[in-house]
Design a protein around this motif. Structure first.
Motif, short mmCIF file in Angstrom:
data_model
loop_
_atom_site.label_atom_id
_atom_site.label_comp_id
_atom_site.label_asym_id
_atom_site.label_seq_id
_atom_site.Cartn_x
_atom_site.Cartn_y
_atom_site.Cartn_z
N THR A 193 -7.98 -50.15 14.68
CA THR A 193 -9.04 -50.90 14.97
C THR A 193 -9.43 -51.68 13.87
O THR A 193 -9.83 -51.91 12.61
N THR A 212 -17.23 -58.64 10.63
CA THR A 212 -16.50 -60.27 10.90
C THR A 212 -15.01 -60.28 11.64
O THR A 212 -14.74 -60.41 11.75
N VAL A 273 -10.31 -50.11 10.71
CA VAL A 273 -10.54 -51.06 9.76
C VAL A 273 -11.78 -50.80 10.38
O VAL A 273 -13.02 -51.12 8.97
N VAL A 276 -17.66 -49.14 12.78
CA VAL A 276 -17.74 -48.27 14.15
C VAL A 276 -19.09 -47.38 14.18
O VAL A 276 -19.79 -46.84 13.05
N ASP A 278 -22.01 -45.45 14.13
CA ASP A 278 -21.90 -43.78 14.19
C ASP A 278 -23.25 -43.30 15.79
O ASP A 278 -22.87 -41.94 15.72
N PRO A 306 -18.00 -40.65 19.26
CA PRO A 306 -17.05 -40.19 19.06
C PRO A 306 -16.16 -40.55 17.52
O PRO A 306 -16.51 -41.84 17.65
N ASP A 307 -15.88 -39.87 17.01
CA ASP A 307 -15.94 -39.89 14.96
C ASP A 307 -14.20 -40.19 15.90
O ASP A 307 -13.08 -38.94 15.85
N LEU A 309 -11.10 -41.96 14.26
CA LEU A 309 -10.35 -41.83 13.45
C LEU A 309 -9.72 -40.13 13.29
O LEU A 309 -9.38 -39.35 12.80
N PHE A 324 -11.17 -46.55 6.42
CA PHE A 324 -12.10 -47.51 5.60
C PHE A 324 -12.82 -46.86 5.55
O PHE A 324 -13.85 -45.97 6.23
N ALA A 326 -16.99 -47.80 3.63
CA ALA A 326 -17.22 -49.12 2.65
C ALA A 326 -18.52 -48.70 2.33
O ALA A 326 -19.49 -48.02 2.97
N PHE A 356 -18.43 -56.53 3.61
CA PHE A 356 -18.29 -57.48 4.76
C PHE A 356 -18.26 -58.44 4.62
O PHE A 356 -19.41 -59.59 3.90
N GLY A 357 -17.59 -59.47 5.97
CA GLY A 357 -18.80 -61.47 5.93
C GLY A 357 -17.15 -62.20 4.98
O GLY A 357 -16.41 -63.39 5.77
N LYS A 379 -8.31 -61.34 1.25
CA LYS A 379 -7.66 -60.76 1.97
C LYS A 379 -6.44 -60.18 3.20
O LYS A 379 -6.15 -59.06 2.72
O1 PMT Z 1 -15.13 -57.02 8.87
P1 PMT Z 1 -15.01 -57.67 7.90
O2 PMT Z 1 -15.76 -58.13 7.58
O3 PMT Z 1 -14.14 -58.17 7.28
O4 PMT Z 1 -15.78 -56.28 6.56
C1 PMT Z 1 -14.39 -55.48 6.29
C2 PMT Z 1 -15.51 -53.88 6.47
C3 PMT Z 1 -15.73 -54.02 5.51
C4 PMT Z 1 -15.94 -53.65 7.82
C5 PMT Z 1 -13.91 -52.62 6.40
O5 PMT Z 1 -13.35 -53.57 5.40
C6 PMT Z 1 -14.55 -51.45 6.17
O6 PMT Z 1 -14.78 -51.14 5.26
N1 PMT Z 1 -14.88 -50.95 7.52
C7 PMT Z 1 -14.95 -49.68 7.02
C8 PMT Z 1 -16.35 -49.25 7.40
C9 PMT Z 1 -17.30 -47.27 7.29
O7 PMT Z 1 -18.18 -47.30 6.22
O8 PMT Z 1 -17.04 -46.88 8.17
P2 PMT Z 1 -17.82 -45.44 7.98
O9 PMT Z 1 -17.48 -44.52 7.16
O10 PMT Z 1 -18.23 -45.54 8.97
O11 PMT Z 1 -16.41 -44.67 8.62
C10 PMT Z 1 -15.15 -44.02 8.04
C11 PMT Z 1 -13.62 -44.25 8.79
O12 PMT Z 1 -13.65 -44.02 9.77
C12 PMT Z 1 -13.01 -46.02 8.95
O13 PMT Z 1 -11.86 -46.43 9.21
C13 PMT Z 1 -13.88 -46.01 10.47
O14 PMT Z 1 -12.86 -47.21 11.28
C14 PMT Z 1 -13.98 -44.70 11.17
N2 PMT Z 1 -14.89 -44.03 12.06
C15 PMT Z 1 -15.79 -43.79 12.04
C16 PMT Z 1 -16.87 -43.60 12.90
C17 PMT Z 1 -16.70 -43.70 13.98
N3 PMT Z 1 -16.73 -42.83 15.16
N4 PMT Z 1 -15.49 -43.50 14.32
C18 PMT Z 1 -14.39 -44.37 13.39
O15 PMT Z 1 -12.88 -44.32 13.82
#
Ligand code: PMT
Length: 397
Positions: A193, A212, A273, A276, A278, A306-307, A309, A324, A326, A356-357, A379
């Motif tokens: 993703t 992005t 990636v 999403v 929340d 829904p989560d 991952l 991932f 962030a 990001f970005g 990247k």
């Molecule tokens: O797209 P770019 O501009 O290049 O930036 C990249 C990025 C910073 C977005 C990327 O590198 C990144 O870190 N993505 C995860 C962002 C994040 O912290 O997500 P989270 O903490 O909400 O989720 C943790 C993980 O669960 C992630 O793998 C996410 O894809 C997944 N998730 C989260 C929520 C959800 N409802 N379903 C999921 O699958």
């Protein structure tokens, strides 16, 4: 520079797409390759050798009897010096000759005499591409280990539209770069993703974030370069789909959730990636919310998404799951806690501001062996390093 130190012989055959080969030479040279152009006689009717000479910095070969090579065996000398041969555009006639081992000019002779990999980028009218003879020739070339790059679909010089046009120069360059990457994921299937999600409030407004898609698209490309079959489920972004990657476009977290569940079967690896959302608005307001109709500012009730991952990692036989994280602070602590709560073997942490970005990022990989920092890099370079780690974990499974 992605092709530093590589020697490439670029064959150009007769077709209007020969003009794109000039741009291709420029891009190959910019990436550090030394390029020797060899043209068929027909190609010289479309673009002059002087153009290719100026762009490659080398005299162009067009004639089998060219006496510039000391032993007069240009076909052997040129192919021996190359790390790869690339023919772009490759006409239907050239493919037919190649499939049948015919060698009646310098280009066909040197291709037959090669001892290095051969990539060809077909370019022809859609009916010629569809012709059973061409289909047969392409199938037998694939069987012979020739890498067929494209063709693409779209408007053609003849005024028709369909499959047969040569890929763009930048896409062919990507294929050449991919060719030289180690095939660490050969035969594997990877689902990803990427990008943000957009959670609609009313027909013109929504909740989204600053992702992005660059990181996720770079990983899709790196996985495909490593030999995997890649499906990319992408939120709304403005990026072209990497060559050879199958993209499914979605908008909201619920759509991404449905698409991942529909695609996940038979995948070896799932890399989440996407950033999403929340939460989504509990209700979608059908008509645009008007400012003047309410006394107080409107409130938006949110409902948890829904989560994705977490659910995939909890399947009875999950693919190797990579997440991932962030974070704006406490990266190690928060990333590790996400890894544990989602029960995944590997999570990739990045500090917000880096991730990001931009085109660059700084990552830390967290797995059972501890932390593995990846210093600041483009990247695509980080994506390739991540693929190496994933391949190691897959082997250990
Ligand atoms: O797209 P770019 O501009 O290049 O930036 C990249 C990025 C910073 C977005 C990327 O590198 C990144 O870190 N993505 C995860 C962002 C994040 O912290 O997500 P989270 O903490 O909400 O989720 C943790 C993980 O669960 C992630 O793998 C996410 O894809 C997944 N998730 C989260 C929520 C959800 N409802 N379903 C999921 O699958």
């Amino acid at each position: 520079m992605e092709l530093a130190g590589k020697s490439i012989v670029l064959g150009v055959t007769g077709g209007i797409a020969a003009y794109k080969a000039a741009e291709l030479v420029r891009l190959l040279v910019k990436e550090g390759a030394s390029v020797q152009v060899v043209m068929s006689e027909a190609a010289t009717h479309f673009v002059g050798p002087v153009t290719f000479q100026a762009l490659s910095g080398r005299p162009v070969f067009t004639d089998q009897w060219d006496s510039r090579v000391d032993n007069n065996m240009a076909h052997i000398d040129l192919s021996r010096a190359a790390d790869a041969l690339l023919v772009a555009p490759a006409s239907a006639d050239f493919l037919a000759k190649l499939a049948n081992g015919l060698a009646d000019d310098l280009l066909t002779t040197l291709v037959l005499a090669r001892d290095c990999p051969l990539l060809v980028a077909p370019a022809m009218n859609r009916q010629m591409w569809d012709n059973p003879a061409t289909r047969r020739n392409v199938a037998s070339l694939r069987g012979d280990g020739v890498l067929i790059v494209g063709p693409g679909c779209g408007d053609q010089a003849c005024g028709e539209s369909g499959l047969g046009r040569m890929l763009e120069a930048a896409e062919i360059l990507d294929e050449m770069v991919a060719h030289f990457q180690p095939k660490l994921l050969a035969g594997k299937r990877v689902l990803l993703t990427a990008g943000p999600t957009f959670e609609a409030i009313d027909p013109v407004r929504g909740i989204t974030n600053l992702s992005t898609g660059k990181m996720g698209y770079a990983i899709s490309r790196a996985a495909r370069e490593a030999g995997a079959a890649v499906t990319l489920i992408s939120g709304p972004v403005c990026l072209p789909c990497p060559v050879g990657v199958r993209r499914i476009a979605v908008t909201s977290a619920l759509q991404m959730h449905a698409a991942v569940h529909a695609q996940v079967a038979d995948n070896d690896i799932f890399i989440a990636v996407a950033a999403v959302a929340d939460y989504r608005p509990a209700q979608f307001v059908e008509q645009k919310i008007k400012k003047g109709l309410r006394a107080a500012a409107p409130t938006i009730e949110l409902q948890q998404n829904p989560d994705i991952l977490g659910e995939i990692a909890a399947l009875p036989e999950p693919p190797l799951c990579v997440g991932f994280a962030a974070e704006s602070e406490n990266l190690a602590e928060y990333a590790e806690s996400k890894r544990r709560s989602k029960k995944i073997p590997l999570i990739v942490g990045n500090l917000i501001g880096d991730g990001f970005g931009g085109d660059q990022n700084t990552l830390i990989l967290f797995d059972d062996d501890g932390q593995h920092p990846l210093p600041p890099a483009a990247k695509i370079d980080l994506a390739r390093q991540l693929v190496v780690r994933i391949a190691m974990l897959l082997e250990k499974r």
